[in-house]
Every structure is written in C-alpha cells, then in structure tokens.
Design a protein around this motif. Structure first.
Motif, short mmCIF file in Angstrom:
data_model
loop_
_atom_site.label_atom_id
_atom_site.label_comp_id
_atom_site.label_asym_id
_atom_site.label_seq_id
_atom_site.Cartn_x
_atom_site.Cartn_y
_atom_site.Cartn_z
N ASN A 1 0.82 -1.21 0.00
CA ASN A 1 0.00 0.00 0.00
C ASN A 1 0.86 1.27 0.00
O ASN A 1 0.85 2.05 0.95
CB ASN A 1 -0.95 0.01 1.21
CG ASN A 1 -2.22 0.77 0.91
OD1 ASN A 1 -2.18 1.88 0.39
ND2 ASN A 1 -3.35 0.18 1.24
N ASN A 2 1.59 1.46 -1.08
CA ASN A 2 2.46 2.63 -1.21
C ASN A 2 2.23 3.40 -2.51
O ASN A 2 3.11 4.16 -2.93
CB ASN A 2 3.94 2.21 -1.13
CG ASN A 2 4.48 2.29 0.28
OD1 ASN A 2 4.70 3.37 0.82
ND2 ASN A 2 4.67 1.14 0.89
N ARG A 3 1.09 3.21 -3.15
CA ARG A 3 0.73 3.96 -4.36
C ARG A 3 1.72 3.74 -5.49
O ARG A 3 2.02 4.65 -6.26
CB ARG A 3 0.61 5.46 -4.06
CG ARG A 3 -0.36 5.80 -2.95
CD ARG A 3 -0.36 7.28 -2.65
NE ARG A 3 -1.20 7.60 -1.50
CZ ARG A 3 -1.30 8.81 -0.97
NH1 ARG A 3 -0.63 9.82 -1.50
NH2 ARG A 3 -2.07 9.04 0.08
N ILE A 4 2.26 2.55 -5.59
CA ILE A 4 3.22 2.21 -6.64
C ILE A 4 2.48 1.62 -7.82
O ILE A 4 1.70 0.68 -7.66
CB ILE A 4 4.28 1.23 -6.11
CG1 ILE A 4 5.08 1.88 -4.97
CG2 ILE A 4 5.23 0.80 -7.22
CD1 ILE A 4 6.07 0.95 -4.31
N THR A 5 2.70 2.16 -9.00
CA THR A 5 2.06 1.68 -10.22
C THR A 5 3.00 0.75 -10.98
O THR A 5 4.09 0.40 -10.50
CB THR A 5 1.65 2.87 -11.10
OG1 THR A 5 2.83 3.57 -11.52
CG2 THR A 5 0.75 3.84 -10.32
N ASP A 6 2.57 0.34 -12.19
CA ASP A 6 3.42 -0.51 -13.02
C ASP A 6 4.73 0.18 -13.36
O ASP A 6 5.78 -0.45 -13.42
CB ASP A 6 2.68 -0.88 -14.31
CG ASP A 6 1.47 -1.76 -14.04
OD1 ASP A 6 1.43 -2.41 -12.98
OD2 ASP A 6 0.56 -1.79 -14.88
N GLU A 7 4.68 1.49 -13.57
CA GLU A 7 5.90 2.25 -13.85
C GLU A 7 6.85 2.21 -12.66
O GLU A 7 8.06 2.02 -12.81
CB GLU A 7 5.54 3.69 -14.19
CG GLU A 7 6.74 4.56 -14.49
CD GLU A 7 6.36 6.02 -14.69
OE1 GLU A 7 7.26 6.85 -14.86
OE2 GLU A 7 5.14 6.32 -14.66
N GLU B 1 0.64 -6.26 -16.03
CA GLU B 1 1.90 -5.82 -16.62
C GLU B 1 2.98 -5.67 -15.56
O GLU B 1 4.13 -6.08 -15.75
CB GLU B 1 1.69 -4.51 -17.37
CG GLU B 1 0.75 -4.61 -18.55
CD GLU B 1 0.55 -3.29 -19.24
OE1 GLU B 1 1.17 -2.29 -18.79
OE2 GLU B 1 -0.23 -3.22 -20.22
N GLY B 2 2.63 -5.05 -14.43
CA GLY B 2 3.59 -4.95 -13.34
C GLY B 2 3.97 -6.29 -12.77
O GLY B 2 5.12 -6.54 -12.39
N ALA B 3 2.98 -7.21 -12.71
CA ALA B 3 3.28 -8.56 -12.21
C ALA B 3 4.25 -9.28 -13.14
O ALA B 3 5.17 -9.98 -12.67
CB ALA B 3 1.98 -9.35 -12.07
#
Length: 635
Positions: free
Chosen positions: A279-285, A313-315
């Motif tokens: 829960n740190n607002r991290i996206t795929d980028e 995509e991040g996975a």
C-alpha cells in the motif's frame, strides 16, 4: 527531590523514592549531610524490602491501585502489562519496584497512557536497571517530550536490544532525537517507530539515522507519511546502510518517486533480506523502476507489494526480473490483490522450474484488470487503409454505384457495396459508418467525408506523437530531479566512518606540496571530474602524465600543455635534473639541441618548427638568386 514531587528539568533516581512528603509542593532546605543520610536510608530500605513489598508501598505512596497481574508474575522473564491503564503515576510505582529487579528481561507497557511524565520515570529506572532488554512503550502518547527522554536514555543504556515506540504521535522533528541517539548506540537491534507522523524532514533524519548506525537489523516505519522528498532522503541512507535486514515501509505513500530512489538504493545495499512496500501507491511504472535495482541485488529474499496500483503488466515485470537475473535471491513476492492472466501463470510455471523456492501470491486469474477491453477501430480508418493498400481512389471504389460522380449514393447501395467488398468491417461498424455519413438521415450517403479522413488521421497521429513526446520528456525531467535529489541526500547522510583519504580540490600552492583532504565515498566520483586536482585518478591513469612544476607558476606568461614540461628560460636548469616526459625530448647527441642549452625553442614539439632561424633565411636567399638568373636569361 522527595515523594512524588516531580520536576521537569531535574529528574534523578532520588525521585523514585519511598519517602512520603506531606507537602509535596513546599520547598524544603536541607544541608548536604542530611541529603546524604536520606539517600543512604532510601538504599537501605530498598535492600530490606522485597520487590512485591516495594511495589505495594510505592502504589500507596503515589496513590494508585496495585496491578495484581504484576504481582503474580514477579520473577518472570516477561511481564506483559499492555492495556492496563497505568497512567503516569502507575508508571512511577512500577519504575520504583523495577529499579533493583534482576529477573525481568521483557517489559511490555503498550497502551497505558503513560505520557511523557511516566516515560521519564521509566527512563530513570533504566539508568540503574541493566536487565531489561526488550521494552514496549507503544501507544502511550509520549509525543515530543517523551521522544527526547527516550533518546537521552539510549545514549547511556547498554542493555536495551528491542525498542517499540509505535503510535506515540512523534512529529517529524522528533526524528532528530533518534538520529542523534542511534549514531552512538550500537546495542538496539530492533526498532519500531510505526504509526507516527514522520514526513519530509523526518525522512531526512531517519535516513541519517540508518546511515550512521551499525546495529539496527529490524526497522518498522509503517503507517507514517514518508513520501516524495522524505522517501528519497530515507532511501539515500538505506544505500549506505550495512546492517539492516528487515524493513517495513508499508502504508507510507512512497509512490513512483520513492520506488525510483529505492531501486537506486538496492543496487548498492547488500544486507536487506525482507522489504515490505504494501500500500504505497506504486504503479506498473514504479514497479519497473524498482526492478532496475533488483537486477543488481543478490540478497533480497522477500518483496511485498500488495495493495498497490499494479496490473498484470507490473506482475509480469516482477517475475521477469527473477527469470533474467541468475544471481537473484528472491523467494517470495506478494501481489495478492493483482488479477493475472494465463500468460502470467504459464510464465510463472516455467520460472519455478528453474527457481523451485520461488513463491508468488497473486489475486487470481481473470477480471477486468487482466483482460483489457479491445480498442474500437474507426471504420473510416479501415476503409482508408484498405484503399491505400490497393492504391485505389474513393471514386474507383464507388464508381459502379455512383455513375454520375456526385459522391452521393443511397444508403442501401452503399451498405451493399461495402458488404460485397473484402473490407474487414463488421455489421455494427458499417451501421456506425452510415450514421456518421448520413447524420440528417436523408437516406443519401455523402462519402466525401471519407476523403478528408486521411488528412484528419495524419493530424491526429501527429498530435498523439506530440503528446507522447511531451509526456516522456516530463517523466525524464522528473526522474532526473529525483536522482539528483537522491545523490545529494546520499552525500548528506554518508557516515563519518566511511571517510577516506582522497585527493582534495584545493588550489595549488607554490609554497609547498598539495594537501589531501578527507572526502566521503559517495563524492569520490566528483574528484575524477575535477580539474583543480593535479593528482586526480583520471589524470594519473591517462597517457598525459602531470610532471613536476619547475619554477614559480605565478611568473608563467602562459601555460603549456600538461603533456610537456614547464621549463622557463629565465630559470637556469642543469642537465642532470632534466625531466623526462612520456613523449620524450630530443636526444642530447644532436649537436643542434646540445648547443641550444635548453632554450625556450628547444622545448617545443617537432610538429611546431621554430621561426626566424638560419635555414629559413638561406632558403629565401636561394630563391632570390634563381629569380635574378631568370631575368638575365630573358634579357
């Protein structure tokens, strides 16, 4: 100090006494002899009373109800008094009883509303008690005053190994107390500062703390406000840390900026084993930026990224790091809220064959996150592409039904012509196209709109490219700013223990040799780029070797290339001390050089011939003689 008289500025073990004072706020004057006698009497009382009796009398003295659970567990290694509502006075009674206790090693006092006053009593007890190793003071509203008291205790205490201070409403400036305390405390192995209010400046102080500390192995900073500059500054300290193994940064809002800084830190950190970024607002980028650090890291085993804004995509990016990095040590990845697709599952099975210990927790297969909706294709673009491939014009395609060439045909004929052609359009796309070409529903299709489609498509394409280029430029500028801030923070938190002797950037002094200065490891690369240091790493390793300066540089009219010796005609120089350069001087066997006696022209390279010499004058005389002979012949 006697009885329960409490002074904020002067607090000592005398405050943990059993001497009752009928007038606690009355100032009593006593001489030094009476004071020493009173202290010896208190010590004698403590020696005669057991811990239980001492606690009961202390409770009677301060006016609180004794905790029976504490009395039943006296002599145990662990005393759990969480949620007992002790308050500051209850903490004082407990501190009086534990001053001489030799059995308790773990003391848990979470959620007791001790406040800063109760914390000060416990801190005074810990100055005499060296048995307690694990202390839990979470959720006690200690605030800034309590942070100061605990930090000062850590400067002297040598027994505490685990300290929990979660939920005490510490402000971001309070982190400086802990940064100063842990710069000299090397006993504490586990520290919990979660559920506090550390922000930007707090992140800077905490980064300084882990950079200068060589003992903390477990650090919990979850549920704070470490984001943007605070996150970047903290990651700078993580880069140079050498002891931290378990780090919890969940619920901080690191964002992609923090993920970028964290990836840079993981390239150099070789001790971290467990990293919690839930829960740190991290996206795929942000996940891809983090993976750049994982590619160079060979110690991290557990990575938790649950409840972030990740998609399939991040996975895929995360498991591809494990696939493409042979030296990786990752064994567990937690993305339990991410819905994946079949491609992810198949790839994960292949990776697990090479890495049997790998365990990835994901949310399931399917769902709108894994299956993106198909992008609707513009039917007008489909027709235009069809005509371009076959090099046809619109009129060539519709001339069988538009014999007059008015570019207006009935809807029925238009639909039939499109359906009978090989244009890859479905039925609903044809109807959509008819609605766009016959907006007034006159039954007549004006297909001149298709002629303008090409120009519009080109304009849209150029506009889209400009948007993409602008977005990429802004992202690059943002990343460059973050990296610059990260490097500056690394230089700021570099510990003094990593100072090495390296060439300084001081100006040249003709009166003596150049001095060396202590420079942090993080700024070593700046020395290579410096032009003011004659003994820099770059210059010593290149072909152009700096030779000793002969004479006074201040008198030099101009500076030669540093690949040549600096010789001056005004200073006589014996032949025995002639320096040798990488290019070499002319051999002394040459008579012309020997007769020059190190004149200024003798030190020039061969590619630059000297001017105004005898050979050149002779050549001019010969040229004049030839001209006179030619004139005589003509005559």
């Amino acid at each position: 100090m006697k009885g329960d008289d409490f002074s904020v500025h002067s607090l000592s073990l005398d405050s943990l006494s059993l001497t009752e004072d009928e007038h606690p706020h009355e100032v009593v004057l006593e001489d030094e002899a009476d004071s020493e006698a009173r202290v010896s009497e208190q010590k004698h009382i403590r020696q005669d009373l057991s811990t239980e009796e001492l606690y009961l009398q202390a409770c009677k003295l301060v006016g609180v109800v004794p905790v029976r659970y504490f009395l039943r567990n006296l002599g145990c290694a662990t005393i759990n008094l969480n949620h007992h509502g002790l308050g500051p006075l209850g903490g004082k009674a407990l501190a009086i009883a534990l001053v001489t206790d030799m059995h308790t090693t773990t003391l848990e006092l979470a959620d007791n509303f001790l406040l800063a006053e109760g914390a000060r009593y416990l801190v005074e007890m810990l100055r005499a008690n060296f048995t307690i190793q694990n202390l839990d003071l979470s959720d006690n509203h200690l605030q800034s005053a309590g942070a100061e008291s605990v930090a000062k205790m850590l400067l002297e205490n040598i027994s505490i190994k685990s300290l929990k201070l979660a939920g005490n409403k510490f402000a971001e400036d309070d982190a400086k107390w802990f940064a100063d305390a842990f710069s000299s405390n090397y006993r504490v192995k586990e520290l919990d500062l979660s559920h506090n209010q550390f922000c930007g400046r707090g992140g800077e102080h905490l980064g300084q703390m882990i950079a200068n500390n060589d003992s903390i192995e477990v650090l919990d900073l979850s549920w704070n406000h470490l984001r943007m500059k605070g996150a970047v500054a903290f990651c700078a300290g993580l880069k140079v840390n050498t002891t931290l193994k378990h780090l919890d940064l969940s619920w901080n809002g690191f964002g992609n900026e923090g993920a970028l800084a964290l990836g840079e830190a993981l390239k150099f950190n070789n001790t971290l084993v467990h990293l919690d970024l839930n829960n740190n607002r991290i996206t795929d980028e942000g996940a891809s930026l983090l993976c750049k650090g994982l590619e160079a890291n060979d110690t991290l085993r557990v990575l938790q990224l649950a409840y972030n804004s990740l998609t399939v995509e991040g996975a895929l990016t995360l498991i591809n790091v494990v696939k493409n990095t042979p030296k990786t040590a990752i064994e567990e990845i937690n993305i339990c809220n991410v819905l994946v697709n079949e491609n992810f599952v198949q790839l994960l099975e292949l990776i697990c064959q090479e890495h049997p210990s790998l365990e990835v927790q994901y949310g399931g297969v399917g769902g709108f996150i894994a299956k993106k909706p198909r992008k609707r294709i513009d039917p007008m673009k489909v027709i235009q592409d069809y005509l371009d491939q076959r090099k046809l014009r619109l009129w060539d395609f519709f001339r069988n039904i538009d014999k007059d060439g008015t570019m207006r045909v009935p809807v029925v004929d238009f639909r039939k012509a499109v359906q009978q052609s090989s244009i890859p359009l479905e039925r609903f796309q044809i109807e959509e196209l008819i609605q766009r070409l016959d907006r007034d529903r006159t039954g007549i299709v004006d297909y001149r709109g298709l002629a303008d489609t090409r120009k519009q498509m080109m304009r849209d394409h150029r506009r889209q490219l400009r948007k993409v280029e602008s977005r990429q430029k802004k992202e690059k500028q943002k990343s460059d700013r973050i990296l610059k801030t990260f490097e500056s923070a690394v230089e700021a938190v570099t510990p003094r223990s990593s100072m090495i002797i390296s060439p300084g950037a001081a100006k040249e002094d003709s009166s003596g040799p150049q001095h060396f200065s202590a420079t942090p490891l993080s700024s070593w690369h700046h020395i290579i780029m410096s032009n003011s240091s004659r003994y820099s790493v770059n210059n010593m390793s290149s072909e152009h070797v700096h030779l000793p300066m002969i004479g006074n540089p201040s008198r030099s009219p101009d500076m030669r290339s540093y690949s040549q010796p600096n010789l001056f005609a005004s200073i006589p120089k014996p032949l025995t001390s002639k320096p040798t350069s990488a290019q070499g001087l002319h051999s002394t066997s040459n008579p012309s050089v020997a007769s020059s006696k190190l004149s200024p022209t003798a030190n020039l390279t061969r590619s630059r011939p000297a001017l105004n010499t005898e050979p050149t004058s002779k050549a001019k005389v010969k040229g004049k003689k030839k001209k006179t002979k030619k004139r005589k012949e003509k005559i």
